[in-house]
Design a protein around this motif. Structure first.
Motif, short mmCIF file in Angstrom:
data_model
loop_
_atom_site.label_atom_id
_atom_site.label_comp_id
_atom_site.label_asym_id
_atom_site.label_seq_id
_atom_site.Cartn_x
_atom_site.Cartn_y
_atom_site.Cartn_z
N ALA A 22 -1.37 -9.37 -7.14
CA ALA A 22 -1.62 -10.78 -6.88
C ALA A 22 -0.50 -11.41 -6.07
CB ALA A 22 -1.78 -11.53 -8.20
N THR A 23 0.74 -10.98 -6.35
CA THR A 23 1.85 -11.68 -5.70
C THR A 23 2.27 -11.03 -4.40
OG1 THR A 23 3.35 -10.41 -7.08
CG2 THR A 23 2.83 -12.63 -7.82
N GLN A 24 2.17 -9.71 -4.34
CA GLN A 24 2.72 -9.06 -3.15
C GLN A 24 1.68 -8.69 -2.12
OE1 GLN A 24 5.11 -5.99 -4.97
NE2 GLN A 24 6.17 -7.61 -6.07
N ASP A 25 0.51 -8.34 -2.59
CA ASP A 25 -0.46 -7.83 -1.63
C ASP A 25 -1.53 -8.85 -1.25
OD1 ASP A 25 0.98 -5.59 -2.01
OD2 ASP A 25 -0.43 -4.69 -3.42
N SER A 26 -1.40 -10.07 -1.74
CA SER A 26 -2.49 -11.01 -1.48
C SER A 26 -2.04 -12.13 -0.55
CB SER A 26 -2.97 -11.61 -2.80
OG SER A 26 -3.82 -12.68 -2.51
#
Lengths: 969, 408
Positions: free
Chosen positions: A526-530
């Protein structure tokens, strides 16, 4: 009609002979040909040419070049030709304003034609020529026509004023046409009246503040008379105009209603709807207890139902209007459910509307029928309809609680059909049912999980994920299930991603050991790949929460969710009222106010329902609080904040850190008030400092009130020992029991309200509690625990709330207490801090008990011992109190006090004074000795004097309070 | 789509707006959410589908929703059939009619009989004769002309009741009501004053007479000629009738009626092989009465083939374009019971598309009988010339929306 068919036959003989041939000439150079023909000398040829021109115009060809030639044909005595030329004029005058002036003369002349049809035709066409330059020439002819002897001309002229006003409002006002129009309201011909009303209403719409339609009882009376005589359309104008009138009082309102109701039997549905509008509006002013109000309600249903026997398009309009009416006054159609059952051959727009009304009318009385129907609809083929039917089942479950179980089982049946969109829709609504009735139908989760693979719509996937997360602790393989969704995380829609993130965090908080990896995975996804900021932000917040304070995370993520409301998609009340004023118009079909879809200033006035006559509402609910406030004079006591002590209470099951516990709100000290002021005071005497809890405690007051009030007269009547019979239910010992007061208001405890009192029965201390569920969901799993307190009070057994507590249900529980619990001195001494747990949360409150609770039955001291003890206790331990205005004699007082285990050891009479020597023993073995002096000689002197001696002097004050309480009740 | 005729009443709508209509309509049709009211910006379309032609009304402001029904009615009465040809053939008249029907968006007169008095197709012949507006147009009695003359004064009264029934698959009646209609054909001279007496329960209760069977009408609708306030106050139906044919009143009765023709059906579908249908029809009405032209329409799957029928009476026919078996019984006496069996083959490759569950529908007519028991007690005809006129009454009961859901 025969002539018409003959005609058709004649014309049908050869299609060449009919007018349709005009549509077929589409050669080039046509304009030239037409021009020549128009200027022909032969009348027939001329007319043929004009027809061709009109035909071309109709199919959208530009024939404006022929303007002068066509206008030349205007001066003819052939009515048909004249009409065609006028038609042409209306179409092209705007594009050729200079040429249009050529036509003025003919208009003026035609307005004086002996044939009224021609006069009317001229005046009608004039108004449609929207050319500023011409209008001023038209004023004179119009003025004449407004006074024409023929009503047909007058009615046409009336409309022409409105047309002219649309082109040049100032001109119309300057020429005084508005006054002439007003005069026409009193015309002898009903059709003229109707058109004048229509024209005035139209003009008034663009002048919101003008008092054009000066409606007063006289004009209303004229209109009502004309209503009986004019054509159906005229009736509509008049009814619509009536709807704008605000009657002065309910009598006038009723008399208008009485004259309008016959219109409900008109064959024209528009007349019926306009009449319904007037009635719905004026009903607002009628008092509900009026017989006529009920009569009117009954009269409205049949015509509304009949509207549904019309063509589907009309049915649709009727249904949209009924939808409004049902929301405003559900009682009108509550028995008419079956007319809204969907027929197989209804068009989709009728089906969907019917379904919506069915849900609105669903009630406990008809729910079985409705569910059977909905189930039937859910097996049809029309996808949209089926979906809405499935949704409707969910809405029924939420609306009619008694049906919830049946709805859930119906939905399960539908899931078994394995029809993909049915399954998905069912899961979406089951989620809503869970939100409404938490912890009730979780047994179905297993079935839902079986269908996980077939879910391909985001809404259904999101719903399923929510369910898994919310009930993770009951689903053994919740982690596997959520993990399976996680694989294609980036292909999911935002809705699903957000839901998945939250669900996994929930799962982690519930089963931290096995799911650490999973939660890390989702957080990093959710935090790094979005790229989605919503998702990222939510991810970060969770991450930080989890890493800094898991307990806080638990409180945030697993916080109790507000219950979903019963009626979804209701129209907001003020909008609904406005729409009711627009019944029968486009606004009622769109369910939007006219201002939302009408451009410009026309028709955008906001209409309002009239206010109810009389002061009504406020008088209907007498304010209990006010009646009580007179009694209140006890000073409010304030509990010192004891946050450090509360920590001990918190070992229930969540163990949040002390700092998170909200300080005990001061408004929760109802118990203390109770002791001081005798119950009633607590209703208003509490900490008034803006506490929102006040409203609640007032609302809750009637629960405790009757008992307290009931007891009072008994005492006043000097019935002595009998007083306690009125004091409370189930009293076996003679002790005084204060009425129950609200200890924990519902708004502080997520819908749980606790009121209670203490009683000593047969030597056992009881805490009598009433639990009321004011939330929308069932409450279960109650438990109670006390903090350490001055006298070691502790529950002698578990809290016995056996059955789940349904919404709006109250359960009374008597909890026996022991005095063997841990002891800690409290301030005030009789303060008791309580924690109550249920399935929703843990709630804290504190209350104060009368110390007389602790007076034991063997508290009568031997006379000799008494004397010795009295002497033995140092005099600085003696406290003096006054009990004012007590009219009891010594025997009565003695009897009363004995009921609460205050025993009279000896009695002495000196002069005009009775002296009672009394002893009390507390549960912890402390003795208290008292001397009560009662004046007997002087009836005016009603004050009692009390001296209390005790080895623990801090108790004296509380003993005095008990005396006060007991003697006064 | 082509515009056949167009009349702009207020001049506030651009006529090119109509181009959006078809696009919007197609869009809605694709989405499966058709709705008779569509809006595009500030323009609103209302449409009625008449055979294949759409009648549109365009609005920019708040307007009466019922307006657009009426042109269709009037045109139909004028031209009998409303088709593209009939409009093109008579476009001049249509324009004239549109002019009279509505002015500046205000509906004026929609009574075709009265309109016919001054708007005719024979405009090219008459120029002088037609110089008077019929007073009827603006009169309180706007539905009848003066000076009518008949050699024989007669009134024909038709009482027609339609039964609407919805029966669930398990055989329980979900809803049933009767919609009645009293139609008149008046051939009376002058301005007669008529009074119609029915066995109306409310009336009988008012007057205290309670002889014989009465009927409680749930809702009554009257032609505009009936004095509504009079009916409201003492339930008297008094009126000056329109000339010729008209519907005087309609009523709705809610009381539960036994479905006159009861259908029991067993439809067994054996996937990939066959469908077997058994239908039993029972006449649940008096033995003396006979239902005529009974048609029982039983739905069959769209891919059914090779029909075989067996009937105890009447004959059955397969109508593949409607996916129906129509079982016709010319005359069906009350109390009798008939049977029909049908057998269809099904292809071994199944149709993918989901099919709905259309209900069985029934059509019939039972003459000389009203199911509600409503009766015309009298028809009083008073005219100042004092002629004697004869009323003739006919009763008939027919099927309305008569649906029985099936299990298959």
């Amino acid at each position: 009609m025969e002539w018409a068919s003959q005609l058709c036959e004649n014309r049908g003989l050869g299609s060449k002979m009919t007018d349709s041939k005009y549509f077929t000439t589409t050669k080039k150079g046509e304009i030239f040909e037409l021009k020549a023909e128009l200027n022909s000398d032969k009348k027939e040829k001329k007319k043929e040419a004009v027809k061709k021109v009109i035909a071309s115009m109709t199919v959208g060809k530009d024939v404006s070049a022929l303007f002068p030639d066509v206008v030349n044909c205007m001066q003819t005595d052939n009515l048909e030709l004249k009409k065609l030329v006028y038609l042409y004029l209306m179409n092209y005058a705007k594009s050729q304003p200079d040429m249009a002036i050529m036509a003025v003369n003919t208009f003026v002349k035609d307005c004086e034609d002996p044939n009224p049809l021609i006069r009317a035709l001229a005046v009608r066409t004039m108004g449609c020529i929207r050319v500023d330059k011409i209008t001023e020439y038209l004023c004179e002819p119009l003025r004449k026509c407004l006074k024409d002897e023929d009503p047909y001309v007058r009615k046409t002229a009336a409309v022409c004023v409105a047309k002219l006003h649309d082109i040049n409002a100032q001109l119309v006002e300057d020429q005084g046409f508005l006054d002439t129009l007003k005069d026409l309201i009193s015309d002898s011909n009903p059709m003229v009246v109707a058109n004048a009303v229509a024209a005035l209403s139209e003009i008034a719409e663009s002048h919101p503040n003008s008092n054009l339609l000066d409606l007063n009882p006289q004009t209303i009376n004229k209109l009502l008379t004309a209503l009986n005589e004019c054509t159906e359309w005229g009736q509509i104008f008049i009814l619509d105009c009536l709807a704008n009138y605000t009657p002065r009082d309910d009598r006038e309102s009723q008399s208008i209603c009485e004259r309008v109701t016959p219109r409900l039997s008109h064959a024209n549905s528009a007349v019926v709807l306009s009449a319904v509008k007037v009635l719905m509006k004026f009903m607002e002013m009628l008092p509900k207890d009026l017989d006529y109000y009920g009569t009117l309600l009954k009269k409205l249903a049949p015509p509304l139902v009949t509207l549904l026997s019309a063509e589907p398009e009309l049915q649709y309009v009727a249904l949209r209007n009924i939808n409004l009416i049902v929301q405003k006054r559900p009682e009108i159609l509550k028995h008419e459910m079956k007319v809204f059952f969907v027929k197989y051959n209804d068009p989709i727009y009728v089906k969907l509307e019917k379904l919506d009304i069915m849900i609105r009318l669903a009630s406990q009385a008809n729910i079985a029928q409705v569910l059977a129907e909905l189930k039937e609809y859910a097996t049809e083929v029309d996808v949209d309809f089926v979906r809405k039917a499935v949704r409707a089942i969910g809405r029924c479950a939420i609306k009619v609680e008694q049906s919830a179980e049946r709805c859930v089982s119906t939905l399960l049946d539908l899931i078994q059909t394995k029809v993909n969109y049915v399954v998905q829709e069912a899961i979406v609504v089951i989620k809503d049912i869970f939100r409404k009735y938490p912890n009730k139908y979780e047994s179905v989760i297993a079935t839902l999980c079986e269908n996980l693979d077939s879910l391909d719509e985001p809404e259904a996937r999101a719903a399923m994920i929510w369910i898994v997360g919310e009930y993770a602790e009951r689903i053994d393989n919740a982690d596997e299930l959520l993990e399976s969704f996680l694989e294609g995380f980036h292909d999911e829609s935002t809705q699903v991603q957000l839901q998945l993130l939250t669900a996994i965090v929930k799962l982690f908080l519930k089963k931290p050991t096995e799911t650490q990896e999973l939660v890390q995975q989702v957080l990093s996804l959710a935090t790094q790949d979005s790229d989605n900021p919503d998702l990222r932000d939510r991810g970060y917040i969770y991450w930080r929460l989890l890493s800094t304070d898991p307990v806080a995370a638990k409180e945030v993520v697993l916080a109790e969710k507000p219950l979903i409301s019963e009626e979804t998609d209701l129209i907001e009340p003020t909008l609904l009222d406005e729409l009711i004023c627009h019944i029968g118009t486009l606004a009622s079909v769109y369910h939007k106010p006219p201002s939302a879809f009408v451009e410009g200033g026309r028709g955008v006035q906001h209409k309002r329902l009239p206010a109810r006559a009389g002061s009504g509402e406020s008088a209907e609910s007498p304010d209990v609080g006010q009646a009580v406030s007179a009694v209140s004079d006890a000073p409010p006591a304030v509990i010192p904040s004891q946050g450090d002590l509360l920590g001990d209470l918190l070992n229930l099951d969540l163990a949040p850190p002390t700092s998170n516990v909200p300080p005990v709100p001061s408004s929760m000290q109802m118990g203390a008030m109770d002791l001081l002021g005798g119950g009633l005071d607590s209703l208003l005497g509490g900490d008034v400092g803006g506490s929102p809890a006040m409203g609640v405690s007032l609302g809750g007051a009637p629960v405790g009130m009757p008992a307290g009030l009931g007891a009072a007269p008994a005492v006043g009547g000097g019935l002595g020992d009998l007083f306690d019979l009125g004091g409370g239910v189930g009293v076996t010992a003679g002790s005084y029991i204060p009425p129950k007061t609200v200890w924990l208001p519902a708004m502080k405890a997520k819908g749980l309200e606790i009121s209670g009192t203490f009683a000593r029965r047969s030597g056992v201390i009881h805490m009598d509690l009433s639990f009321t569920n004011k939330a929308m969901s069932v409450m279960t799993d109650f438990a109670i625990q006390f903090n350490k307190n001055s006298f070691g009070l502790a529950p002698a057994g578990p809290l016995q709330v056996l059955t789940p507590l349904s919404p709006n249900q109250t359960v009374d529980v008597s909890l026996p207490l022991s005095t063997t619990g841990p002891v800690m001195k409290m301030e005030p001494l009789n303060n008791l801090q309580v924690a109550v747990k249920n399935n929703i949360d843990v709630f804290y409150f504190s209350c104060q008990y009368p110390i007389s609770l602790l007076f034991v039955e063997d508290g009568k001291m031997d006379r000799q011992v008494f004397l010795a003890t009295w002497k033995d206790i140092p005099s600085e331990n003696e406290a003096q109190f006054q009990i004012k205005d007590c009219h009891l004699n010594s025997d009565a007082a003695s009897n009363k006090l004995q009921g609460s285990n205050i025993f009279t050891v000896a009695k002495r009479t000196v002069d005009t004074q009775d002296m009672l020597y009394q002893s009390v023993k507390l549960t912890n073995g402390i003795w208290m000795l008292a001397e009560l002096r009662i004046q007997t000689g002087n009836p005016n002197s009603t004050d009692l004097e009390l001296s209390v001696k005790c080895r623990a002097p801090e108790v004296s004050q509380y003993v005095y309070q008990c005396y006060e309480l007991i003697l006064r009740n | 789509m082509t515009v056949l005729i167009c009349r702009n009443y207020k001049g506030d709508v651009d006529m090119s707006e109509i181009d959006h209509f078809l696009t919007l309509l197609m869009q809605q049709e694709e989405e499966g959410l058709m709705c008779p009211v569509i809006s595009h910006g500030s323009v609103h379309f209302m449409w009625i589908k008449h055979i294949l032609y759409y009648f549109d009304c365009l609005f920019t402001s708040v307007c009466l929703s019922f307006v657009c029904m009426f042109p269709v009615q009037v045109f139909t009465e004028y031209f009998k059939e409303l088709e593209e040809e009939s409009i093109q053939d008579n476009f001049v008249v249509v324009y004239e009619l549109l002019d009279e029907l509505m002015d500046f968006g205000f509906p004026q007169t929609t009574d075709s009989k009265i309109l016919q008095e001054y708007i005719t197709q024979e405009g090219n012949k008459l120029e002088v004769a037609k110089t008077k507006v019929p007073t009827t147009v603006t009169n309180a009695v706007s539905w009848r002309s003066e000076g009518l003359k008949y050699k024989k004064n007669e009134v024909f009264i038709d009482v027609i009741e339609s039964i609407n029934v919805l029966v669930n698959a398990n055989g329980s009646v979900m809803s049933s009501d009767i919609v009645g209609s009293i139609k008149l054909k008046t051939m009376l001279s002058g301005m007669p004053e008529l009074r119609l007496g029915l066995n109306d329960r409310v009336l009988f209760a008012l007057t205290g007479r309670d002889k014989g069977k009465t009927v409680a009408m749930e809702d009554v609708k009257f032609h505009q000629c009936v004095r509504l306030s009079r009916f409201e106050s003492d339930r008297t139906i008094s009126f000056i009738p329109p000339d010729g044919e008209s519907e005087l009143m309609s009523y709705r009765i809610n009381t539960h009626v036994k479905p006159l023709i009861w259908i029991e059906s067993v439809i067994e579908k054996f996937s990939h092989s066959r469908v077997e249908i058994m239908v039993k029809a029972k006449g649940q009405f008096k033995k003396q009465s006979v239902a005529n032209n009974v048609e029982v329409r039983v739905p069959v799957p769209s891919d059914a083939d090779t029909p075989k029928f067996k009937t105890s009476t009447g004959h059955a026919k397969y109508v593949p374009e409607k996916n129906l078996v129509v079982w016709t019984i010319k005359s069906f006496p009350g109390g009798k019971e008939f049977l029909m069996r049908a057998h269809f083959g099904l292809p071994s490759v199944e149709n993918d598309e989901m099919e709905g569950k259309p209900p069985i529908t029934v059509k019939f007519e039972i003459p000389y009988f009203t199911v509600s028991g409503i009766q015309v007690r009298y028809m009083k005809i008073i005219e100042k010339s004092g002629y004697q006129a004869l009323p003739w009454v006919r009763y008939i009961t027919q099927s309305g929306d008569y649906q029985l859901r099936t299990n298959a």
